[in-house]
Design an enzyme around this catalytic site. Structure first.
Site, mmCIF file in Angstrom:
data_model
loop_
_atom_site.group_PDB
_atom_site.id
_atom_site.type_symbol
_atom_site.label_atom_id
_atom_site.label_comp_id
_atom_site.label_asym_id
_atom_site.label_seq_id
_atom_site.Cartn_x
_atom_site.Cartn_y
_atom_site.Cartn_z
ATOM 1 N N HIS A 1 1.042 4.870 4.724
ATOM 2 C CA HIS A 1 0.350 5.379 3.630
ATOM 3 C C HIS A 1 0.754 6.995 3.378
ATOM 4 O O HIS A 1 0.784 7.514 2.284
ATOM 5 C CB HIS A 1 -1.154 5.465 3.980
ATOM 6 C CG HIS A 1 -1.752 4.288 3.908
ATOM 7 N ND1 HIS A 1 -3.294 4.110 3.740
ATOM 8 C CD2 HIS A 1 -1.355 3.023 3.728
ATOM 9 C CE1 HIS A 1 -3.566 2.833 3.623
ATOM 10 N NE2 HIS A 1 -2.607 2.005 3.544
ATOM 11 N N SER B 1 0.842 -1.252 -0.103
ATOM 12 C CA SER B 1 -0.074 0.063 -0.114
ATOM 13 C C SER B 1 1.006 1.257 -0.008
ATOM 14 O O SER B 1 0.446 2.161 -0.503
ATOM 15 C CB SER B 1 -0.973 -0.106 1.132
ATOM 16 O OG SER B 1 -1.934 -1.073 1.122
#
Length: 398
Positions: free
Chosen positions: A355, A297
């Site tokens: 992230h 991610s």
């Protein structure tokens, strides 16, 4: 928001008592007692490894680097030095990140040079063959005879094959047609998806569990700090986790590769994975919320952020809610805001630091990094060109 959870099986070394019941000798009894004592000592030292995985996805379907917690005995926690983790231990990962990022972009520059050189050489060879064909043209009868000979040869070759071989060739032909219909971006990320699938299968092999946890999950409290920064980017324990990440990567592959080219894209993707892991290290160490993470991610957030920064007016949607559309710029702002709030309030649902690290790197690279790094690759390419041309079989200038 979709949540999924799964657990890694518990593996305990078998410690059967040693002895020969048929003989019933005193020596066998003593050996059995020693075996049980050894089993008990290994138990108390934390030889049993219990790990759980938690994979979650953001509202847009981008699964985080899922939290991967290890429930260890207190004795093993002290042995590993978990309580003594400090920022000074991040010096080595920081140096590794800088070096790996530099090597990634340097390799991408050389790769682009070699690709361009090969394409130019192929064009020259085709032009030369066409020119020679015009100098020594074949007659129409010669061409027809050659075609007939080729047809007869391949017809005989096909008839000698078994039914299984014919079916295999037909499948390969269909795969080749599918590959030819892919965009350049989809071809580029196909290798990344294949590696992720291979690592996912390795998680299902019981004998590899300890190795996978050590090297394919990133944890600032682990003894292995550097290599997991790369390997964890290709690691997924949950099928839903991997499927969501690879779907997003596949969806944005054509846009990002058209924007950067395959070589530069690979450098950005690999660098983003390591940089996002470093940011996660710093956040976990500063807050004391230690624990392993894994997933692509962080790197995918860099790809998403780069595309949204370059094309903020592009329309995006949610696969399950096609009636809802929003601009890429607004989607990026919402994702960054959510991860920032999660980092500030200490939410444990996502690895918000990873992230944010990936997203901010993607935004920075499109705004400034491309000019600072990629556009200044000429000295390295020139040095490589000089080595190639002066070395054995180097050839002429490009």
């Amino acid at each position: 928001m979709l949540n999924s959870s799964s657990a890694i099986p518990v593996y305990v070394d078998s410690c059967d008592p040693v002895g020969d019941n048929r003989e019933g000798s005193l020596r066998s009894v003593e050996a059995g007692n020693m075996a049980w004592r050894g089993c008990f000592l290994r138990w108390t030292k934390g030889d049993i490894l219990i790990s759980t995985t938690r994979g979650n996805r953001s509202p847009l379907g981008y699964q985080q680097r899922c939290g991967f917690r290890k429930a260890l005995k207190k004795t093993e926690a002290k042995k590993e030095g978990v309580e003594d983790v400090g920022l000074k231990q991040l010096v080595k990962p920081l140096v590794f990140t800088v070096g790996f990022t530099g090597c990634s972009f340097g390799t991408a520059a050389i790769w682009q040079y070699e690709s361009l050189k090969w394409r130019v050489q192929s064009y020259v060879d085709e032009t030369r063959a066409e020119w020679l064909g015009k100098l020594h043209p074949q007659t129409q009868d010669d061409d027809q005879k050659q075609n007939e000979d080729d047809t007869v040869y391949w017809h005989r070759w096909w008839n000698r094959l078994s039914d299984f071989q014919k079916q295999a060739i037909a499948i390969l032909f269909q795969v080749n047609q599918w590959w030819d219909n892919l965009t350049q971006g989809q071809r580029t990320v196909s290798g990344i998806i294949a590696v992720n699938a291979l690592v996912f299968c390795c998680w299902r092999i019981p004998s590899l569990q300890r190795t996978m946890i050590k090297y394919f999950t990133s944890d600032p409290a682990s003894k292995a700090l550097c290599f997991p920064m790369i390997l964890s980017t290709f690691s997924h324990y949950s099928l839903l986790h991997m499927g969501a990440n690879m779907y997003v990567l596949w969806s944005f592959s054509s846009s990002i590769v058209s924007l950067l080219g395959p070589e530069q894209f690979m450098a950005v993707y690999m660098s983003a994975g390591v940089i996002s892991t470093l940011v996660s290290y710093v956040s976990k160490t500063a807050t004391g919320r230690l624990g392993p993470s894994l997933g692509a991610s962080g790197a995918i957030m860099a790809v998403l952020a780069a595309v949204c920064t370059k094309m903020p007016e592009a329309k995006l949607g949610i696969i399950f809610l096609p009636m809802l559309t929003f601009s890429a710029g607004n989607a990026l702002k919402a994702i960054i805001a959510m991860d920032t709030a999660g980092l500030v309030f200490g939410w444990r649902i996502f690895d918000h630091a990873a992230h944010l690290g990936g997203a901010l790197f993607g935004v920075w690279y499109i705004a400034y990094g491309h000019k600072l790094i990629w556009k200044n690759r000429e000295p390295l390419v020139k040095m490589w060109h000089d080595l190639r041309t002066k070395g054995p079989g180097g050839g002429g200038a490009l």
